[in-house]
Design an enzyme around this catalytic site. Structure first.
Site, PDB file in Angstrom:
ATOM      1  N   GLU A 116      11.240  13.526   2.303  1.00 40.64           N
ATOM      2  CA  GLU A 116      12.049  12.523   1.621  1.00 40.64           C
ATOM      3  C   GLU A 116      13.261  13.174   0.951  1.00 40.64           C
ATOM      4  O   GLU A 116      14.349  12.606   0.914  1.00 40.64           O
ATOM      5  CB  GLU A 116      11.171  11.795   0.583  1.00 40.64           C
ATOM      6  CG  GLU A 116      11.621  10.391   0.305  1.00 40.64           C
ATOM      7  CD  GLU A 116      10.559   9.580  -0.426  1.00 40.64           C
ATOM      8  OE1 GLU A 116       9.390   9.627  -0.006  1.00 40.64           O
ATOM      9  OE2 GLU A 116      10.910   8.904  -1.388  1.00 40.64           O
ATOM     10  N   GLU A 126      15.665  13.870   3.623  1.00 38.66           N
ATOM     11  CA  GLU A 126      16.278  12.597   4.022  1.00 38.66           C
ATOM     12  C   GLU A 126      17.362  12.191   3.029  1.00 38.66           C
ATOM     13  O   GLU A 126      18.440  11.731   3.417  1.00 38.66           O
ATOM     14  CB  GLU A 126      15.200  11.507   4.112  1.00 38.66           C
ATOM     15  CG  GLU A 126      15.703  10.235   4.766  1.00 38.66           C
ATOM     16  CD  GLU A 126      14.710   9.088   4.661  1.00 38.66           C
ATOM     17  OE1 GLU A 126      13.526   9.343   4.412  1.00 38.66           O
ATOM     18  OE2 GLU A 126      15.145   7.940   4.836  1.00 38.66           O
ATOM     19  N   CYS A 169       6.524   5.480  -1.257  1.00 40.62           N
ATOM     20  CA  CYS A 169       5.139   5.950  -1.427  1.00 40.62           C
ATOM     21  C   CYS A 169       4.196   4.821  -1.803  1.00 40.62           C
ATOM     22  O   CYS A 169       3.011   4.883  -1.540  1.00 40.62           O
ATOM     23  CB  CYS A 169       5.060   7.004  -2.519  1.00 40.62           C
ATOM     24  SG  CYS A 169       6.164   8.351  -2.240  1.00 40.62           S
ATOM     25  N   SER A 186      13.201   4.805   2.129  1.00 42.36           N
ATOM     26  CA  SER A 186      13.029   6.065   2.829  1.00 42.36           C
ATOM     27  C   SER A 186      12.110   5.830   4.021  1.00 42.36           C
ATOM     28  O   SER A 186      11.101   5.136   3.912  1.00 42.36           O
ATOM     29  CB  SER A 186      12.401   7.086   1.884  1.00 42.36           C
ATOM     30  OG  SER A 186      11.852   8.129   2.643  1.00 42.36           O
ATOM     31  N   LYS A 234      -3.339   0.355  -0.508  1.00 42.55           N
ATOM     32  CA  LYS A 234      -3.498   1.405   0.507  1.00 42.55           C
ATOM     33  C   LYS A 234      -4.440   0.943   1.617  1.00 42.55           C
ATOM     34  O   LYS A 234      -4.364   1.417   2.736  1.00 42.55           O
ATOM     35  CB  LYS A 234      -4.041   2.680  -0.141  1.00 42.55           C
ATOM     36  CG  LYS A 234      -3.049   3.372  -1.042  1.00 42.55           C
ATOM     37  CD  LYS A 234      -2.038   4.182  -0.260  1.00 42.55           C
ATOM     38  CE  LYS A 234      -1.047   4.848  -1.192  1.00 42.55           C
ATOM     39  NZ  LYS A 234       0.106   5.408  -0.459  1.00 42.55           N
ATOM     40  N   GLU A 288      -2.191  -0.809   3.804  1.00 41.27           N
ATOM     41  CA  GLU A 288      -1.253   0.117   4.460  1.00 41.27           C
ATOM     42  C   GLU A 288      -1.907   0.788   5.669  1.00 41.27           C
ATOM     43  O   GLU A 288      -1.303   0.909   6.731  1.00 41.27           O
ATOM     44  CB  GLU A 288      -0.774   1.174   3.469  1.00 41.27           C
ATOM     45  CG  GLU A 288       0.353   2.024   4.036  1.00 41.27           C
ATOM     46  CD  GLU A 288       0.742   3.164   3.125  1.00 41.27           C
ATOM     47  OE1 GLU A 288      -0.107   3.626   2.338  1.00 41.27           O
ATOM     48  OE2 GLU A 288       1.893   3.606   3.208  1.00 41.27           O
ATOM     49  N   GLU A 325       1.706  -0.262  12.767  1.00 44.41           N
ATOM     50  CA  GLU A 325       2.556   0.872  13.159  1.00 44.41           C
ATOM     51  C   GLU A 325       1.949   2.221  12.756  1.00 44.41           C
ATOM     52  O   GLU A 325       2.473   3.260  13.120  1.00 44.41           O
ATOM     53  CB  GLU A 325       3.967   0.728  12.588  1.00 44.41           C
ATOM     54  CG  GLU A 325       4.085   0.665  11.089  1.00 44.41           C
ATOM     55  CD  GLU A 325       4.068  -0.751  10.536  1.00 44.41           C
ATOM     56  OE1 GLU A 325       3.466  -1.633  11.200  1.00 44.41           O
ATOM     57  OE2 GLU A 325       4.641  -0.976   9.456  1.00 44.41           O
ATOM     58  N   CYS A 351       0.777   5.040 -10.155  1.00 46.44           N
ATOM     59  CA  CYS A 351      -0.528   4.998  -9.481  1.00 46.44           C
ATOM     60  C   CYS A 351      -1.695   5.051 -10.452  1.00 46.44           C
ATOM     61  O   CYS A 351      -2.760   4.517 -10.178  1.00 46.44           O
ATOM     62  CB  CYS A 351      -0.650   6.157  -8.515  1.00 46.44           C
ATOM     63  SG  CYS A 351       0.636   6.163  -7.290  1.00 46.44           S
TER      64      CYS A 351
END
Lengths: 157, 638
Positions: B308, B311, B335, B355, B394, B397, B402, B565
């Site tokens: 990241e 990037e 994230c 990102s 999560k 996710e 994908e 988190c």
């Protein structure tokens, strides 16, 4: 729903907002405008109202589901609300309900096939001294008898 | 017409905070009341509940939560105020005159008991088959008031179907007591707006728009509602049975990766004080449960920083030097899966700012079934990859279509802190007494920079530690005392910092293929922001839309949950500001105790690049495995 229909609804809501303002407290007058025009408030209309008032769609749905006079599914052109509270009940509401059901061939809680009438029970209309009473659209009728009730409905287009 | 900021959330919907006057003796600053015949002086406007709390008088509450606005719907906290005809809800009574309050009269006690009896009469289910057994506020109230039989009856049959549509959150409305904490969390705290009370009278229920299943509405799976639900009406989608099955299957190679936040909170599930870390005890416990390998997600957090961070440098280079208009700045972190879904729903036009780097969990998933499997000669088909996360999103996710870049489902199950604690208990282990052990190789120990991902501002701090050193070629300690980037720490909703880059060094080897020199950043100021909680994210996004101060930022960290988190939807219940602050302290303390505190110094990460990704960060192969793309979801529901 067609794009044109959607645009028309958005425009109508924008017109209502010009009239009532875009504060949260304008929600009910706006919903009443939609209800009056379309006899229901569609899923899309609810989300458009939410977007234009900057609130969440679920908040609009919460309000719509709370009020008996707002509904999400299309109903008949005329809505008949017969009072089911205790004084009207004692004064013969059941006979009137039966007469209306027979006349329109439609049960309470349903809509006639030609979409002309929707039948509903309502709670106290405040006409306990003149019961039994019913509201057809915005008009109150009191001192009903089965014959009178059927007569009233037959005069409605 | 009203201004935009006046539209949303009137004052009454914000948490009730009374600021104490600087000088308590100011006229009108305080008020003296009689609490159970005792004279007490409090700042004007304090609620009776707070006044009682300060004076050690216990008042039962159910709908009250200190993160949320006053609701006053459950009426359990009623007290008698002299001169008032009826009982008053103490949580919603600001004291403005010298009143006399009685908190334990026969009338008060009876009213409370009746309320509890009435709540229980409609609360379907038995406590022993409920995941909140022993951690349920309704259950403890029943115990506190000695409920020994159903005074007003007890519902025999379920009234609602359990909504199991979502990968993350399960709603069982039969256990709901209509306290509306989830509604206030969803609408006021997070500004997502999925849950609201629907219907009227005895038909009232908490529901979604058009009563759709949770998977079909704009839910971002943050799970904050789970953390604040007093009963078992909301819970996370629990994969424990499947994981046990995999562990018991000798053919399966079961791997667990553990995120930074659960270790700082899991002790709470074992009756320990908040703010104690059990990292090394937890690794032992995980091995004893039967996990074949225990890895540290901080390793891929370090990797995330490399990807990241690179990037970001590339984005800035393309946008500022090459004037490439297709490159979007500021770059948003990716994230937090809750935040990613929030953006996909509410600001899909900003997807290009996210990102493309995957979250640490998904990077690890892709690496385990490729790099690790190759290196150890294990068939990736036999690997079951579990991720211990403080997060309910999560779970969603890892089920994104994908996320199959390894050729298999990259991460098989997301496990929350609460569920792991349950597994540890099932295995007959008392976590705080476990011997200590380290994480497994080849990923081994990770840096403190990866660890602080668990607190809000952590990703930013980790990125700054690395980007500063890569650009200036000097130690970050020269700029920030003890490596602590304090401007991005703390619990303010939105933090903004400007970091001048006064000097530049040579381009390090790892970045040589990407940028020719650092001259273009010399003398520039890096503008960054840190945002946590989606309500704050909304403010910042609206500011960016209007072209305000945040649109000039270069890098913005977003976390969906308040506190980052460590306050995630999979963390132990209850949660409040104090507990979150203690967990953050535990994470920062652990970071300071480590010698390795910078992501780009992590030997294992550098070795991974040498062995597996020789073309370096943001190269073709790393893009295939470690980067992803997003879906424009929009917020309209058909």
């Amino acid at each position: 729903m067609l794009v044109l229909e959607k645009n028309a609804i958005t425009e109508e809501i924008e017109e209502s907002i010009k009239l009532h303002g875009n504060n949260r407290s304008a929600l009910i007058p706006i919903l009443q405008d939609i209800q009056r025009k379309h006899s229901h408030i569609s899923d899309f209309a609810q989300q458009e109202v939410a977007r234009l008032l900057d609130i969440h769609p679920v908040e609009v749905y919460s309000v719509v589901s709370f009020y008996a006079f707002l509904n999400t599914k299309p109903k008949g052109r005329n809505i008949v609300r017969l009072c089911q509270t205790i004084t009207c009940d004692l004064q013969g509401k059941a006979a009137i309900a039966k007469a209306i059901e027979r006349e329109l061939n439609c049960k309470f809680g349903e809509t006639t096939q030609d979409k002309k009438f929707s039948l509903e029970f309502a709670n106290c209309l405040g006409m306990c001294d003149q019961g039994p009473a019913m509201i057809v659209n915005d008009k109150v009728y009191s001192h009903l008898t089965p014959e009178k009730a059927v007569q009233i409905l037959s005069n409605i287009k | 017409m009203h201004k935009k900021e006046e539209l949303r959330a009137p004052v009454s919907q914000k948490p009730h905070v009374v600021e104490k006057p600087e000088n308590i003796d100011t006229i009108g600053g305080t008020v003296t009341l009689e609490l159970n015949e005792k004279k007490v002086t409090v700042p004007l406007g304090t609620t009776i509940l707070d006044a009682c709390k300060e004076n050690n008088i216990h008042i039962p509450t159910l709908c009250h939560h200190e993160d949320l606005c006053v609701a006053g719907v459950c009426r359990l906290c009623v007290v008698e105020v002299e001169g008032m005809r009826t009982l008053q809800a103490s949580c919603a009574y600001p004291i403005t005159s010298p009143i006399k309050v009685h908190t334990s009269t026969p009338m008060v006690r009876q009213a409370r008991k009746h309320i509890i009896d009435l709540l229980i009469s409609e609360h379907y289910g038995e406590c022993y088959s409920c995941f909140r057994n022993n951690n349920c506020e309704l259950q403890s109230l029943a115990k506190e008031y000695g409920v020994d039989h159903y005074n007003f009856g007890h519902i025999e049959k379920p009234r609602y179907e359990v909504d199991k549509s979502s990968y993350s959150v399960i709603r069982d409305m039969d256990k709901c007591v209509l306290c509306k904490r989830c509604v206030r969390t969803c609408i006021d705290l997070q500004e997502v707006g999925v849950l609201e009370a629907v219907g009227r009278g005895d038909q009232t229920r908490i529901s979604t728009f058009l009563d759709k299943p949770l998977a079909d509405v704009v839910c971002i799976n943050c799970g904050q509602c789970i953390n604040r639900c007093p009963t078992g009406a909301l819970r996370a989608n629990d994969p424990r049975d499947e994981i046990w099955e995999a562990i018991d299957d000798p053919k399966k190679h079961v791997i667990i990766q553990t995120a930074p936040s659960p270790r700082a909170a899991i002790g709470e599930e074992f009756g320990q004080e908040p703010g104690l870390s059990y990292t090394k005890e937890m690794t032992t416990a995980l091995r004893r449960i039967g996990f074949d390998k225990v890895f540290d997600t901080n390793f891929t957090a370090d990797l995330t920083i490399m990807e990241e961070g690179t990037e970001l440098i590339l984005r800035l280079y393309k946008a500022l030097v090459e004037k490439d208009n297709s490159v979007k700045v500021p770059q948003f972190t990716s994230c937090s899966p809750g935040w990613v879904k929030y953006l996909e729903h509410f600001y899909p036009e900003y997807i290009d700012n996210l990102s493309s780097a995957k979250s640490p969990q998904q990077m690890f998933g892709a690496l385990i079934k490729t790099y690790y499997a190759e290196k150890n000669g294990i068939n990736p088909e036999d690997i079951v990859s579990v991720a211990l996360m403080p997060c309910s999103a999560k779970k969603f996710e890892c089920n994104r279509p994908e996320m199959h870049d390894s050729g298999f489902k990259d991460v098989d199950y997301g496990l929350t802190t609460r569920e792991l604690a349950q597994m540890i208990k099932e295995a007959g282990i008392f976590l705080p007494e476990m011997p200590k052990s380290n994480f497994d190789n080849p990923f081994g120990e990770a840096s403190g920079a990866g660890l602080i991902f668990g607190a809000t501002g952590g990703v930013m701090e980790a990125a700054i530690r690395t980007v500063y050193e890569l650009i200036t070629g000097k130690n970050v300690e020269d700029f920030f005392e003890n490596m602590n980037v304090t401007p991005v720490r703390g619990f303010e909703g939105v933090k903004y910092a400007e970091l001048p880059i006064t000097e530049v060094g040579p381009v390090p080897d790892i970045l040589k293929p990407l940028v020719p020199n650092w001259d273009w950043v010399k003398g520039a100021t890096l503008k960054v922001a840190v945002v946590h909680g989606t309500a704050n994210a909304k403010k910042v996004m609206e500011d960016i839309k209007a072209g305000g101060k945040f649109s000039e930022c270069h890098f913005i960290e977003f976390m969906a949950c308040p506190g980052g988190c460590l306050g995630g939807g999979g963390q132990p219940i209850p949660t409040n500001k104090e507990i979150r602050a203690k967990r953050a302290q535990a994470i920062y303390n652990e970071d300071e105790s480590l010698t390795l505190r910078k992501s780009h110094m992590n030997e294992n990460v550098l070795r991974l690049y040498e062995e597996f990704l020789p073309e370096g960060p943001c190269s073709h192969k790393s893009h295939k495995l470690l980067h992803t793309h997003y879906t424009e979801r929009g917020k309209y529901i058909a």
